[in-house]
Design an enzyme around this catalytic site. Structure first.
Site, mmCIF file in Angstrom:
data_model
loop_
_atom_site.group_PDB
_atom_site.id
_atom_site.type_symbol
_atom_site.label_atom_id
_atom_site.label_comp_id
_atom_site.label_asym_id
_atom_site.label_seq_id
_atom_site.Cartn_x
_atom_site.Cartn_y
_atom_site.Cartn_z
ATOM 1 N N SER A 50 -40.936 1.947 70.111
ATOM 2 C CA SER A 50 -40.636 1.362 71.191
ATOM 3 C C SER A 50 -39.227 1.848 71.844
ATOM 4 C CB SER A 50 -40.430 -0.257 71.473
ATOM 5 O OG SER A 50 -41.299 -0.427 71.730
ATOM 6 N N HIS A 81 -44.200 2.974 74.998
ATOM 7 C CA HIS A 81 -44.738 4.167 74.133
ATOM 8 C C HIS A 81 -45.460 4.474 74.924
ATOM 9 C CE1 HIS A 81 -44.666 2.019 70.142
ATOM 10 N NE2 HIS A 81 -44.293 0.814 70.730
ATOM 11 N N HIS A 103 -50.456 -0.471 67.534
ATOM 12 C CA HIS A 103 -50.248 -2.302 66.741
ATOM 13 C C HIS A 103 -51.876 -2.672 66.591
ATOM 14 C CE1 HIS A 103 -47.604 -0.681 69.035
ATOM 15 N NE2 HIS A 103 -45.580 -1.323 67.942
ATOM 16 N N TYR A 105 -51.421 -6.077 67.107
ATOM 17 C CA TYR A 105 -51.523 -6.979 67.747
ATOM 18 C C TYR A 105 -52.519 -7.253 69.326
ATOM 19 C CZ TYR A 105 -46.861 -5.059 69.728
ATOM 20 O OH TYR A 105 -46.030 -4.188 70.267
ATOM 21 N N GLU A 106 -52.888 -5.536 69.374
ATOM 22 C CA GLU A 106 -53.074 -5.105 70.308
ATOM 23 C C GLU A 106 -54.402 -4.976 70.477
ATOM 24 O OE1 GLU A 106 -51.551 -1.238 72.365
ATOM 25 O OE2 GLU A 106 -50.946 -0.973 70.047
ATOM 26 N N ALA A 133 -38.159 -0.318 66.921
ATOM 27 C CA ALA A 133 -37.164 -1.557 66.709
ATOM 28 C C ALA A 133 -37.504 -1.936 65.995
ATOM 29 C CB ALA A 133 -37.372 -1.391 68.015
ATOM 30 N N MET A 236 -42.578 -5.636 63.960
ATOM 31 C CA MET A 236 -44.320 -5.381 64.417
ATOM 32 C C MET A 236 -45.515 -4.681 63.568
ATOM 33 S SD MET A 236 -43.867 -7.254 67.691
ATOM 34 C CE MET A 236 -43.148 -8.805 67.649
ATOM 35 N N SER A 237 -44.930 -3.176 62.861
ATOM 36 C CA SER A 237 -45.374 -1.950 63.059
ATOM 37 C C SER A 237 -45.384 -1.508 61.536
ATOM 38 C CB SER A 237 -45.141 -1.123 64.206
ATOM 39 O OG SER A 237 -43.430 -0.626 63.860
ATOM 40 N N HIS A 274 -38.499 -7.685 75.064
ATOM 41 C CA HIS A 274 -38.891 -6.845 75.484
ATOM 42 C C HIS A 274 -38.032 -5.509 75.343
ATOM 43 C CE1 HIS A 274 -41.481 -3.421 73.319
ATOM 44 N NE2 HIS A 274 -41.524 -2.928 74.894
#
Length: 306
Positions: A50, A81, A103, A105-106, A133, A236-237, A274
């Site tokens: 990010s 992104h 991700h 979560y997507e 990030a 988260m990645s 974010h």
């Protein structure tokens, strides 16, 4: 009102929902399509986190593709992104750069999240540089620090969410790959040395990244728990891409840009968001970009560094 789906459409939708992964032929179809549409033959792949898409802008002689135009590619939906795959040269090395990743979560299954990594392998890539990030759990970290990832904790993996789940294709790698050497030791040493050469050694840390599912930021109790587990930064990645890269035999370098301090105090009024992450990334990305560009310059072919 849209017309009702036909039986054929319903069957195709059911087939897609029951899938457990891409076929080898689909990976190869995408790799072949990309190779046929550019003369670049990348040996290094860069995955931008990010707010870190500026790494892709450093490439010279660019050939860029929107993810929507690439066969079988998922689509990036997260602000910060761009959703472009860029080929080009960086300090004399042929590279491919993902401006935006996918991700869990997507809503994507992990075999879709990690799809590009195996495509890179089939295109001849030898080294993958993953950036993200992250929130700083280590209380000695400051916003703007760059953490060289030496190891990771895969929390979704503890619950069985692993990109290697399902049938294993030996053409990519073994059923039970080790992860004790996930992040290349020689490249980690090189990154620390380059940081010192460039004059911002005080920004360079080395630590453990913890990957969570997201998309919510962590609770205070979760941050305290993860820190006690040994995690220095949280995001988260990244971990899923690294697992697949190592399964494929690719060399991995990982960098976390600390864009916010994890909230660890119940009396604190601070909350993560974010927008803060993107702004911190914008403010400090120049250091990470310079670091990555110099590392790539020093990487030789056939898995050697100088």
């Amino acid at each position: 009102m849209s017309p009702p789906a036909s039986n054929t459409e319903k069957q195709e939708r059911n087939r897609q929902e029951k899938r457990t992964g891409y076929t080898y032929e689909e990976y190869k179809q995408t790799a072949d399509w990309l190779l046929s549409n550019t003369e670049h033959r990348p040996t290094v792949a860069i995955v931008c986190g990010s707010g870190l898409g500026g790494l892709g802008d450093l490439l010279k002689d660019q050939v860029a593709f929107h993810y929507s135009d690439i066969p079988n590619f998922p689509q990036s939906t997260v602000p910060g992104h761009a959703g472009r795959l860029i080929f080009g040269n960086l300090n004399g090395k042929p590279c491919v750069c993902m401006q935006g990743r996918f991700h869990f979560y997507e809503g994507y299954p992990l075999w879709k999240v990690t799809f590009p990594v195996r495509v890179f392998r089939l295109m001849g890539v030898e080294t993958v540089i993953v950036t993200n990030a992250a929130g700083g759990l280590n209380q000695d970290y400051k916003v703007g620090d760059i953490m060289v990832i030496k190891d990771h904790i895969n929390i979704p993996g503890f619950a069985g969410n692993n990109p290697l789940s399902g049938p294993n294709d030996e053409r990519f790698g073994p059923r039970f790959p080790p992860m004790s050497d996930a992040y290349d030791k020689e490249i980690r040493k090189l990154v620390v040395a380059i940081g010192s050469e460039l004059g911002f050694e005080e920004k360079i840390k080395e630590g453990v990244y913890c990957g969570l599912g997201g998309p919510n930021f962590e609770t205070i109790a979760e941050c305290r728990f993860l820190n006690r587990l040994g995690a220095d930064a949280v995001g988260m990645s990244t971990v899923h891409e690294v697992v697949v890269a190592r399964h494929c035999g690719l060399r991995v370098m990982g960098l976390s840009l600390i864009t916010n301090k994890a909230v660890m105090d119940y009396d604190s009024e601070a909350t993560a968001n974010h927008e803060e992450v993107l702004q911190a990334g914008k403010d400090s990305a120049k250091y990470l970009e310079k670091l990555v560009a110099t590392v790539i310059q020093r990487i030789e072919l056939n898995n050697n560094v100088i």
